[in-house]
Design a protein around this motif. Structure first.
Motif, PDB file in Angstrom:
ATOM      1  N   GLY A  38       0.801  -1.211   0.000  1.00 58.96           N
ATOM      2  CA  GLY A  38       0.000   0.000   0.000  1.00 58.96           C
ATOM      3  C   GLY A  38       0.834   1.261   0.000  1.00 58.96           C
ATOM      4  N   LYS A  39       0.323   2.266  -0.677  1.00 60.01           N
ATOM      5  CA  LYS A  39       0.893   3.611  -0.649  1.00 60.01           C
ATOM      6  C   LYS A  39      -0.283   4.557  -0.471  1.00 60.01           C
ATOM      7  N   LEU A  40      -0.313   5.231   0.690  1.00 60.67           N
ATOM      8  CA  LEU A  40      -1.431   6.109   1.032  1.00 60.67           C
ATOM      9  C   LEU A  40      -0.911   7.454   1.492  1.00 60.67           C
ATOM     10  N   LYS A  41      -1.846   8.352   1.775  1.00 62.05           N
ATOM     11  CA  LYS A  41      -1.453   9.702   2.167  1.00 62.05           C
ATOM     12  C   LYS A  41      -2.388  10.222   3.248  1.00 62.05           C
ATOM     13  N   LEU A  42      -1.791  10.788   4.304  1.00 58.74           N
ATOM     14  CA  LEU A  42      -2.550  11.474   5.339  1.00 58.74           C
ATOM     15  C   LEU A  42      -2.463  12.968   5.080  1.00 58.74           C
ATOM     16  N   GLN A  43      -3.516  13.689   5.414  1.00 58.31           N
ATOM     17  CA  GLN A  43      -3.579  15.129   5.172  1.00 58.31           C
ATOM     18  C   GLN A  43      -2.989  15.904   6.344  1.00 58.31           C
ATOM     19  N   GLY A  44      -2.316  17.014   6.017  1.00 59.80           N
ATOM     20  CA  GLY A  44      -1.815  17.905   7.043  1.00 59.80           C
ATOM     21  C   GLY A  44      -0.303  17.940   7.089  1.00 59.80           C
ATOM     22  N   TYR A  46       3.482  17.827   9.386  1.00 61.23           N
ATOM     23  CA  TYR A  46       4.200  16.735  10.036  1.00 61.23           C
ATOM     24  C   TYR A  46       3.498  16.244  11.306  1.00 61.23           C
ATOM     25  N   ASN A  47       3.113  17.142  12.217  1.00 61.21           N
ATOM     26  CA  ASN A  47       2.465  16.717  13.462  1.00 61.21           C
ATOM     27  C   ASN A  47       1.084  16.124  13.237  1.00 61.21           C
ATOM     28  N   ASP A  48       0.465  16.442  12.101  1.00 58.19           N
ATOM     29  CA  ASP A  48      -0.838  15.877  11.740  1.00 58.19           C
ATOM     30  C   ASP A  48      -0.715  14.498  11.102  1.00 58.19           C
ATOM     31  N   ALA A  49       0.393  14.250  10.384  1.00 57.88           N
ATOM     32  CA  ALA A  49       0.415  13.111   9.463  1.00 57.88           C
ATOM     33  C   ALA A  49       1.631  12.196   9.556  1.00 57.88           C
ATOM     34  N   ALA A  50       2.582  12.455  10.444  1.00 56.84           N
ATOM     35  CA  ALA A  50       3.734  11.561  10.600  1.00 56.84           C
ATOM     36  C   ALA A  50       3.357  10.463  11.597  1.00 56.84           C
ATOM     37  N   ILE A  51       3.278   9.241  11.141  1.00 57.63           N
ATOM     38  CA  ILE A  51       2.791   8.109  11.938  1.00 57.63           C
ATOM     39  C   ILE A  51       3.800   7.736  13.022  1.00 57.63           C
ATOM     40  N   HIS A  72      -6.016   8.381  12.852  1.00 60.46           N
ATOM     41  CA  HIS A  72      -6.524   8.169  11.496  1.00 60.46           C
ATOM     42  C   HIS A  72      -7.042   6.736  11.463  1.00 60.46           C
ATOM     43  N   ILE A  73      -8.322   6.578  11.176  1.00 60.69           N
ATOM     44  CA  ILE A  73      -8.965   5.266  11.194  1.00 60.69           C
ATOM     45  C   ILE A  73      -9.022   4.731   9.775  1.00 60.69           C
ATOM     46  N   LEU A  74      -8.376   3.584   9.550  1.00 59.43           N
ATOM     47  CA  LEU A  74      -8.372   2.942   8.242  1.00 59.43           C
ATOM     48  C   LEU A  74      -9.409   1.830   8.223  1.00 59.43           C
ATOM     49  N   THR A  75     -10.233   1.809   7.189  1.00 55.43           N
ATOM     50  CA  THR A  75     -11.210   0.744   6.959  1.00 55.43           C
ATOM     51  C   THR A  75     -11.185   0.409   5.474  1.00 55.43           C
ATOM     52  N   GLY A  76     -11.788  -0.702   5.095  1.00 50.32           N
ATOM     53  CA  GLY A  76     -11.906  -1.063   3.694  1.00 50.32           C
ATOM     54  C   GLY A  76     -10.643  -1.625   3.078  1.00 50.32           C
ATOM     55  N   PHE A  77      -9.676  -2.030   3.890  1.00 50.42           N
ATOM     56  CA  PHE A  77      -8.442  -2.629   3.400  1.00 50.42           C
ATOM     57  C   PHE A  77      -8.585  -4.150   3.377  1.00 50.42           C
ATOM     58  N   THR A  78      -7.679  -4.815   2.681  1.00 47.12           N
ATOM     59  CA  THR A  78      -7.589  -6.271   2.749  1.00 47.12           C
ATOM     60  C   THR A  78      -6.196  -6.621   3.244  1.00 47.12           C
ATOM     61  N   ALA A  79      -5.999  -7.858   3.650  1.00 49.61           N
ATOM     62  CA  ALA A  79      -4.721  -8.289   4.201  1.00 49.61           C
ATOM     63  C   ALA A  79      -3.576  -8.168   3.198  1.00 49.61           C
ATOM     64  N   SER A  80      -3.888  -8.103   1.911  1.00 53.30           N
ATOM     65  CA  SER A  80      -2.834  -8.023   0.899  1.00 53.30           C
ATOM     66  C   SER A  80      -2.885  -6.743   0.067  1.00 53.30           C
ATOM     67  N   LYS A  86     -10.000   3.327   3.202  1.00 52.43           N
ATOM     68  CA  LYS A  86     -10.584   4.643   3.431  1.00 52.43           C
ATOM     69  C   LYS A  86      -9.983   5.155   4.737  1.00 52.43           C
ATOM     70  N   ILE A  87      -9.710   6.453   4.787  1.00 49.59           N
ATOM     71  CA  ILE A  87      -9.062   7.039   5.958  1.00 49.59           C
ATOM     72  C   ILE A  87      -9.936   8.147   6.525  1.00 49.59           C
ATOM     73  N   GLN A  88     -10.254   8.006   7.818  1.00 50.37           N
ATOM     74  CA  GLN A  88     -11.013   9.038   8.529  1.00 50.37           C
ATOM     75  C   GLN A  88     -10.078   9.687   9.550  1.00 50.37           C
ATOM     76  N   LYS A  89      -9.894  10.997   9.430  1.00 49.99           N
ATOM     77  CA  LYS A  89      -9.049  11.745  10.361  1.00 49.99           C
ATOM     78  C   LYS A  89      -9.891  12.207  11.537  1.00 49.99           C
ATOM     79  N   VAL A  90      -9.419  11.933  12.764  1.00 44.66           N
ATOM     80  CA  VAL A  90     -10.108  12.360  13.981  1.00 44.66           C
ATOM     81  C   VAL A  90      -9.134  13.208  14.803  1.00 44.66           C
ATOM     82  N   PRO A  91      -9.350  14.520  14.860  1.00 45.55           N
ATOM     83  CA  PRO A  91      -8.464  15.394  15.644  1.00 45.55           C
ATOM     84  C   PRO A  91      -8.575  15.075  17.133  1.00 45.55           C
ATOM     85  N   LEU A  92      -7.426  15.078  17.812  1.00 39.99           N
ATOM     86  CA  LEU A  92      -7.416  14.845  19.254  1.00 39.99           C
ATOM     87  C   LEU A  92      -7.456  16.160  20.034  1.00 39.99           C
ATOM     88  N   ASP A  93      -7.367  17.290  19.332  1.00 42.23           N
ATOM     89  CA  ASP A  93      -7.367  18.616  19.962  1.00 42.23           C
ATOM     90  C   ASP A  93      -6.291  18.732  21.034  1.00 42.23           C
TER      91      ASP A  93
END
Length: 128
Positions: A38-44, A46-51, A72-80, A86-93
């Motif tokens: 997989g190759k994906l992208k998080l928005q924002g 460094y502090n928002d998107a560096a895992i 960042h909640i990932l759903t809709g993936f398969t093991a391979s 799909k990525i849902q961003k949830v701010p922790l404030d």
């Protein structure tokens, strides 16, 4: 998951853009080449998107990626194949050096941050 380790890269490249890679390696003794799945992208920025950490729920249908400021909640993936995730961003404030995340149950996480000077060094419970 299913006898494999899944590695999520922490992008430290110049011109950081939130892109990360997902690799799969068998969880057994031996010499193996990590397989790119997989190759994906998080928005924002460094502090928002560096895992900094990742965890998977018991049903194996949600992965949470932790950054200093968000989950960042990932759903809709398969093991391979993670390219379909799909990525849902949830701010922790809250911005701190968060480095560990684990599911307590399907809707609750424990998150820990490192102590730096007089801040951090805590474990937080987060329901989503």
């Amino acid at each position: 998951m299913d006898g494999n380790f899944y590695l999520f890269t922490k992008n430290r490249s110049k011109g950081f853009d939130g892109t990360f890679l997902v690799f799969k390696v068998p969880n057994k003794e031996g010499d193996f080449e990590a397989k790119l799945i997989g190759k994906l992208k998080l928005q924002g920025g460094y502090n928002d998107a560096a895992i900094t950490s990742a965890t998977i729920n018991a049903a194996k249908d949600k992965i949470v990626l932790l950054t200093h400021k968000n989950i960042h909640i990932l759903t809709g993936f398969t093991a391979s194949d993670f390219n379909t995730a799909k990525i849902q961003k949830v701010p922790l404030d809250h911005n701190s050096q968060k480095e560990a995340v684990v599911f307590i149950n399907d809707k609750t996480l424990l998150i820990a941050d490192e102590k730096e000077k007089n801040e951090g060094g805590n474990v937080y419970q987060f329901a989503f």
